[in-house]
Motif scaffolding. Structure first.
Motif, short mmCIF file in Angstrom:
data_model
loop_
_atom_site.label_atom_id
_atom_site.label_comp_id
_atom_site.label_asym_id
_atom_site.label_seq_id
_atom_site.Cartn_x
_atom_site.Cartn_y
_atom_site.Cartn_z
N LEU A 175 -18.08 -38.98 -29.29
CA LEU A 175 -17.70 -39.97 -28.26
C LEU A 175 -18.90 -40.21 -27.34
O LEU A 175 -19.33 -39.31 -26.62
N VAL A 176 -19.44 -41.42 -27.43
CA VAL A 176 -20.66 -41.77 -26.69
C VAL A 176 -20.29 -42.60 -25.46
O VAL A 176 -19.71 -43.68 -25.60
N GLY A 177 -20.61 -42.10 -24.29
CA GLY A 177 -20.42 -42.88 -23.07
C GLY A 177 -21.74 -43.60 -22.78
O GLY A 177 -22.71 -42.97 -22.36
N LEU A 178 -21.76 -44.89 -23.06
CA LEU A 178 -23.05 -45.60 -22.94
C LEU A 178 -23.40 -45.82 -21.46
O LEU A 178 -22.52 -46.11 -20.65
N LYS A 179 -24.68 -45.67 -21.16
CA LYS A 179 -25.15 -45.85 -19.77
C LYS A 179 -26.42 -46.69 -19.80
O LYS A 179 -27.26 -46.49 -20.69
N ASP A 180 -26.56 -47.59 -18.87
CA ASP A 180 -27.79 -48.39 -18.74
C ASP A 180 -28.19 -49.03 -20.06
O ASP A 180 -29.38 -49.04 -20.42
N ALA A 181 -27.22 -49.58 -20.79
CA ALA A 181 -27.54 -50.12 -22.13
C ALA A 181 -28.62 -51.21 -22.08
O ALA A 181 -29.58 -51.15 -22.86
N PRO A 182 -28.54 -52.21 -21.19
CA PRO A 182 -29.60 -53.23 -21.19
C PRO A 182 -30.97 -52.65 -20.83
O PRO A 182 -31.99 -53.06 -21.37
N SER A 183 -30.97 -51.66 -19.93
CA SER A 183 -32.23 -51.07 -19.50
C SER A 183 -32.93 -50.36 -20.66
O SER A 183 -34.16 -50.28 -20.72
N ALA A 184 -32.12 -49.86 -21.61
CA ALA A 184 -32.70 -49.16 -22.77
C ALA A 184 -33.46 -50.13 -23.67
O ALA A 184 -34.25 -49.71 -24.50
N MET A 185 -33.21 -51.42 -23.53
CA MET A 185 -33.95 -52.43 -24.29
C MET A 185 -34.68 -53.32 -23.28
O MET A 185 -34.46 -54.53 -23.22
N ALA A 186 -35.50 -52.64 -22.46
CA ALA A 186 -36.04 -53.28 -21.25
C ALA A 186 -36.86 -54.54 -21.53
O ALA A 186 -36.87 -55.47 -20.73
N SER A 187 -37.53 -54.58 -22.67
CA SER A 187 -38.41 -55.72 -22.92
C SER A 187 -37.61 -57.02 -23.07
O SER A 187 -37.80 -57.98 -22.31
N ASP A 188 -36.70 -57.04 -24.04
CA ASP A 188 -35.94 -58.28 -24.24
C ASP A 188 -34.90 -58.51 -23.15
O ASP A 188 -34.60 -59.65 -22.79
N ALA A 189 -34.35 -57.40 -22.61
CA ALA A 189 -33.40 -57.57 -21.51
C ALA A 189 -34.11 -58.23 -20.32
O ALA A 189 -33.56 -59.14 -19.68
N SER A 190 -35.34 -57.81 -20.04
CA SER A 190 -36.10 -58.40 -18.93
C SER A 190 -36.49 -59.84 -19.23
O SER A 190 -36.50 -60.70 -18.35
N ARG A 191 -36.86 -60.08 -20.49
CA ARG A 191 -37.25 -61.45 -20.87
C ARG A 191 -36.11 -62.44 -20.52
O ARG A 191 -36.34 -63.49 -19.93
N LEU A 192 -34.87 -62.06 -20.88
CA LEU A 192 -33.73 -62.95 -20.64
C LEU A 192 -33.36 -62.96 -19.15
O LEU A 192 -33.08 -64.01 -18.58
N TYR A 193 -33.34 -61.78 -18.55
CA TYR A 193 -32.95 -61.66 -17.14
C TYR A 193 -33.92 -62.47 -16.26
O TYR A 193 -33.51 -63.21 -15.36
N ALA A 194 -35.21 -62.30 -16.53
CA ALA A 194 -36.22 -62.98 -15.72
C ALA A 194 -36.06 -64.50 -15.82
O ALA A 194 -36.26 -65.23 -14.84
N LYS A 195 -35.68 -64.99 -17.00
CA LYS A 195 -35.44 -66.44 -17.15
C LYS A 195 -34.23 -66.86 -16.31
O LYS A 195 -34.23 -67.92 -15.68
N ASN A 196 -33.17 -66.02 -16.32
CA ASN A 196 -31.99 -66.33 -15.51
C ASN A 196 -32.39 -66.48 -14.03
O ASN A 196 -31.99 -67.42 -13.35
#
Ligand code: NAD
Length: 378
Positions: A313-334
């Motif tokens: 049983l995996v309790g996921l935490k900070d999932a977008p942060s774990a893929m910081a490059s593409d998460a930031s690419r999209l977030y920064a555009k937002n």
């Protein structure tokens, strides 16, 4: 106007609110862009990249000198208090849980925009950080499951025998759930899903999943969001889901109801009823959990009822942060797209007649504009 990009203060946060690409966009709006040294490092962007894009690198941002501050995580209260009157902030603000910071922003006369409040309408899709980050999280949770599962996802027909595909069940088919369905399908799994919104059956099918129809009425509130089920209905949903959960090799849960604790969809008993080696990933672990016993950031081994092994049983935490490059690419555009909507000739001047700007505004002119937050503070 001076725009600042901070190193994120929240422990473990790897994303950044502007990339070199969006720095160029922001500079093109006539803004003077400053970035704290090392702010983009964990997302794959060096100070040199930002320098070449037109930003000035500073060792430490001085909030009082800034006209605009963009950020990922909600601001610390001290940072909010240090901003000058009339400053503008854009970022995730978690208004329902960060009331002290909201109050500080209002008291300090800061005009703050919370990306969670951007209306979910077509015109605002390019500014919708909930969707962009949910996409990352939905993708990520399938990979987290796949690496823990002691089996393949796809069907293999080999000379040494046939391996059947893994069965993946996704509960909650919003943006993250649909992305999880698509990702699991691309890995070759057999995917089924359930959600309580009426539109979700077609959405699940469009991603290649099989919709599980339960004998339970749909529950939709305004704006296309789910409504919280009553305790009775919730118990019935768990009962109806139990046989589907028992058959799954992988269970992914992403269910949420805005402003509420995540609904409990899966009891410990249901997890124990799965086969040994099965994997459960609870994306909602940080907001209360869809699965009983899920702990954010931890893998828990739950013994199966047959005594033959355990379920991870995996309790996921900070999932977008774990893929910081593409998460930031999209977030920064937002972030940059929302700022572009309110910037003319190097000046940020929000037009509150615009639904997107008015909807996203959390504090302005000494007050809290978002009604539920204002009520919570009253
Ligand atoms: P969310 O994160 O609030 O919730 C995730 C999912 O959990 C939702 O689909 C919800 O229906 C589901 N859920 C809640 N309780 C449940 C339960 N008891 N059992 C099973 N599922 C349950 O959702 P989201 O991803 O932010 O999307 C919310 C809505 O907004 C959706 O209708 C989506 O299509 C819509 N949306 C619109 C736009 C747009 O038009 N620009 C953009 C993004 C999302």
């Amino acid at each position: 106007m001076k725009l600042g990009i901070p190193r994120e203060r929240h422990e473990g946060e790897r994303r950044v609110a502007a990339t070199p690409e969006t720095v160029m966009q922001l500079a093109g709006l006539g803004l003077d862009v400053l970035i704290e040294a090392g702010a983009g490092a964990a997302a794959g962007h060096s100070d040199h990249d930002y320098d070449r894009a037109g930003a000035r690198i500073v060792p430490t941002l001085q909030p009082a000198d800034l006209d605009i501050l963009v950020h990922v995580r909600p601001l610390e209260t001290a940072m909010a208090m240090a901003l000058k009157r009339g400053a503008v902030t854009v970022g995730l603000a978690s208004p329902s849980s960060e009331l002290a910071t909201v109050q500080a922003l209002a008291d300090g006369g800061v005009t703050s925009f919370a990306l969670e409040l951007v209306p979910r309408i077509s015109r605002a899709q390019s500014m919708d950080a909930l969707s962009s980050q949910a996409l990352v999280a939905g993708y990520r949770c399938v990979l987290e499951a796949a690496i823990r599962l002691p089996r393949f996802f796809p069907l293999y027909m080999t000379a040494a025998g046939t391996v059947p595909p893994a069965r993946v069940l996704v509960l909650g088919a919003g943006v993250a759930g649909l992305q999880a369905i698509g990702t699991a399908k691309r890995l070759g799994a057999r995917v089924s899903a359930n959600d309580i919104r009426p539109a979700s059956a077609d959405e699940v099918a469009s991603m290649g999943g099989t919709f599980i129809k339960l004998d339970l009425e749909t529950a939709e509130a305004s704006g296309g969001y789910a409504r919280e089920l009553s305790a009775d209905r919730g118990a019935l949903q768990r009962e109806l889901l139990a046989p589907h959960v028992a058959q799954a090799d992988v269970l992914i849960t992403t269910a949420a109801v805005p402003g509420r604790r995540a609904p409990l969809l899966v009891s410990r008993q249901m997890v124990q009823g799965m086969r040994p080696g099965s994997v459960v990933v609870d994306l909602a672990a940080e907001s209360g959990g869809n699965v009983e016993g899920a702990v954010p950031g931890q893998d828990i081994l739950v013994p199966t009822a047959d005594g033959q092994g355990h379920v991870t049983l995996v309790g996921l935490k900070d999932a977008p942060s774990a893929m910081a490059s593409d998460a930031s690419r999209l977030y920064a555009k937002n972030v940059a797209n929302l700022l572009a909507l309110m910037t003319r000739d190097g000046t940020v001047a929000p037009d509150f007649d615009d639904d997107v700007i008015a909807g996203a505004c959390l504090t302005h002119d000494g007050g809290v504009r978002h009604l539920p937050t204002a009520e919570a503070l009253a």
